[in-house]
Scaffold this active site. Structure first.
Site, mmCIF file in Angstrom:
data_model
loop_
_atom_site.group_PDB
_atom_site.id
_atom_site.type_symbol
_atom_site.label_atom_id
_atom_site.label_comp_id
_atom_site.label_asym_id
_atom_site.label_seq_id
_atom_site.Cartn_x
_atom_site.Cartn_y
_atom_site.Cartn_z
ATOM 1 N N ASP A 6 -8.964 -3.505 3.589
ATOM 2 C CA ASP A 6 -7.708 -4.238 3.507
ATOM 3 C C ASP A 6 -7.470 -5.083 4.751
ATOM 4 O OD1 ASP A 6 -4.882 -4.516 2.296
ATOM 5 O OD2 ASP A 6 -4.443 -3.671 4.270
ATOM 6 N N SER A 11 0.798 -1.227 0.000
ATOM 7 C CA SER A 11 0.000 0.000 0.000
ATOM 8 C C SER A 11 0.830 1.275 0.000
ATOM 9 C CB SER A 11 -0.935 0.014 1.220
ATOM 10 O OG SER A 11 -1.878 -1.018 1.130
ATOM 11 N N GLU A 35 -10.123 7.621 2.539
ATOM 12 C CA GLU A 35 -9.711 6.224 2.481
ATOM 13 C C GLU A 35 -10.620 5.321 3.315
ATOM 14 O OE1 GLU A 35 -5.937 3.236 3.347
ATOM 15 O OE2 GLU A 35 -6.276 4.956 4.651
ATOM 16 N N PHE A 49 -9.704 9.585 16.593
ATOM 17 C CA PHE A 49 -10.776 8.965 17.364
ATOM 18 C C PHE A 49 -10.414 7.621 17.990
ATOM 19 C CE2 PHE A 49 -12.488 11.746 14.077
ATOM 20 C CZ PHE A 49 -13.157 12.654 14.869
ATOM 21 N N HIS A 106 -4.687 -1.807 -4.483
ATOM 22 C CA HIS A 106 -4.350 -3.169 -4.896
ATOM 23 C C HIS A 106 -5.554 -4.056 -4.615
ATOM 24 C CE1 HIS A 106 -4.078 -4.098 -0.651
ATOM 25 N NE2 HIS A 106 -3.303 -3.042 -0.509
#
Length: 520
Positions: free
Chosen positions: A336, A109, A331, A289, A378
């Site tokens: 993932d 990544s 994101e 958070f 990916h």
């Protein structure tokens, strides 16, 4: 006779799964004609300058994940699932991106983030640097730094923001602002002595120092901002959540102090604090958070932690205050993580939440001035199959048993990962476990503690000004160049004056004729 009866019963059941309208050929013909008309309308290209740019990144969101998430979304809405539409499915332009790193066929990544944010392919494990940098070697970094589209937007006077469900120092977000020979150098507490002695900075410090005027930063990662052993505000008794910094700095305080005089910088760590803000009075916003990554959407405490959609809503409303527009990186980072753990249910619910955020952003912006791009860094070795019937629960069983070991299997499987289980010398019988549980680890072909990435191309969905530039099969590093061209930021801006008046070339022949008539 019994086998024939079972076959006839199965065929009757399958026939009943077909919606009545789909039995009429005209249904499919009308649908195709509507799609054709929409495609013809796309010939009128949107050549506006993109005032705003939003890049949605589903970490690990390969094509099989997109398809499965679509089915899940439809089934959550009490449909069969396959006919459902994700928000990203509604984007008119679709491309494929080649994801390899400069030194890796199947990428990580960090190298991919450098590609789709900085426009340069890089080695696996490295961030915001060229392929001249070797992972872990601090002394190869100097002079190899590459800048991101977030910086290009900031230099053009736009507001910029980062929203993620991972820690804000994780691979995807950090490529927007950091330059590091190792993606894991979250704080100086994770760095080796030679890197510290070589003058390399940890990623959290770079977040505060490299581009101090990032207007919005929302995600997890509190512990990397505090001195070692400082208790966490939310989990004061849990040692694993304590601060990690060796330099003794409080980077939250440093972040506030780095802001220009007279500007209001707000730090929040609780959902309630985030949603209570009067955004018209806030110039800079940092929200962390969780001590590390944020909690999976399925497990999220909706009183203490905001959802990705809620963070995106706040970010867009903050950034829209800038009359010059904005760049926002969003994101869905824990898609993932779910896959790595073999927990497909967690991964797919993360993907559905990202799609929900995409829909919200669509309602808050206009396609006339906002270019939105959705892609992945990916893929994963995640698949679903087994000749499942229409409407089969996405987390359900295939309608057959293996013709080798005579055991049932789930539709969802992994090529490798932690779901490989042998019981009494044989493959585990999934009918004996709760395969619909959120933390069920789907069976895999090869045993690994962590499932791996996949190497196939990923989809790129685009909508808005100049979205047609994303088409066909591209190298992944092309993405920020196309987005920058659309917004007239970065290096190639020679077209921008013409773009401000796109009709001018069409008018030139008529103006020439008019001038000729006047002279006559």
């Amino acid at each position: 006779m019994k086998a024939l009866f079972v076959l006839l019963l199965a065929q009757l059941c399958l026939a009943s799964l077909v919606p009545e309208r789909e039995k009429d050929p005209e249904y499919w013909r009308r649908q195709a004609q509507e799609t054709l008309q929409n495609a013809l309308r796309l010939q009128r290209l949107n050549r506006n300058v993109a005032k705003n740019l939003i890049l949605f990144l589903g970490d690990g969101m390969g094509v099989s994940t997109v398809t499965a998430a679509r089915i899940l979304k439809g089934q959550l809405q009490h449909g069969q699932g396959e006919e459902s539409l994700l928000e990203m499915d509604k984007f008119p332009f679709v491309a494929l991106a080649k994801t390899y790193n400069t030194n890796a066929q199947v990428p990580d990544s960090a190298g991919t983030a450098t590609a789709y944010l900085c426009g340069v392919k890089a080695n696996e494990g490295t961030l915001g640097v060229s392929a001249g940098v070797t992972r872990d070697r601090c002394n190869t970094t100097k002079g190899q730094e590459v800048t991101s589209i977030l910086r290009w937007a900031k230099e053009a006077g736009k507001a910029v923001g980062i929203v993620t469900t991972t820690r804000v120092t994780h691979a995807t977000p950090s490529a927007a602002y950091a330059h590091s020979a190792n993606r894991d150098w979250y704080s100086d507490g994770e760095m080796p002595p030679d890197a510290l002695e070589g003058g390399c900075k940890d990623i959290a410090r770079q977040l505060v120092e490299n581009i101090p005027e990032i207007e919005v930063i929302l995600g997890g990662g509190r512990k990397y901002m505090y001195p070692k052993n400082v208790s966490d505000v939310e989990y004061p008794h849990e040692e694993k959540h304590r601060g990690t910094r060796l330099d003794g700095r409080n980077l939250i305080q440093a972040w506030k102090e780095a802001k220009p005089h007279g500007k209001v910088a707000e730090y929040v760590w609780h959902r309630r604090g985030l949603l209570a803000l009067n955004l018209s009075r806030v110039d800079f916003l940092l929200g962390l958070f969780e001590p590390g990554d944020m909690v999976y959407e399925l497990d999220r405490n909706n009183e203490t932690d905001p959802s990705l959609s809620e963070m995106v809503s706040v970010a867009i409303r903050m950034l829209q205050k800038n009359p010059r527009g904005f760049f926002l990186l969003v994101e869905g980072g824990r898609i993932d993580h779910g896959h790595h753990e073999g927990k497909a249910k967690q991964a797919l619910h993360e993907a559905v939440e990202l799609d929900r955020a995409i829909g919200l952003a669509t309602r808050l912006t206009s396609t006339q001035d906002t270019l939105s791009v959705v892609t992945a860094d990916h893929s994963h070795v995640f698949t679903f199959g087994g000749y499942t019937p229409r409407g089969n629960p996405i987390f359900g069983l295939a309608p057959m048993q293996s013709d080798v070991d005579r055991k049932p299997f789930t539709s969802i499987l992994y090529g490798n990962g932690p779901g490989y289980k042998i019981v009494a010398g044989e493959r585990e019988n999934v009918s004996a476990v709760d395969f619909a549980h959120a933390d069920y680890q789907a069976q895999s072909a090869v045993p690994l503690r962590q499932e791996t990435h996949g190497g196939e191309d990923v989809a790129v969905f685009a909508r808005g000004p100049m979205a047609h530039l994303l088409h066909g099969v591209h190298e992944q590093n092309y993405i920020p160049h196309a987005m920058a061209y659309a917004a007239c930021i970065g290096s190639n801006r020679g077209h921008c004056n013409a773009a401000a008046c796109p009709a001018t070339p069409l008018l030139l022949p008529f103006l020439g004729l008019l001038l000729l008539l006047l002279l006559c």
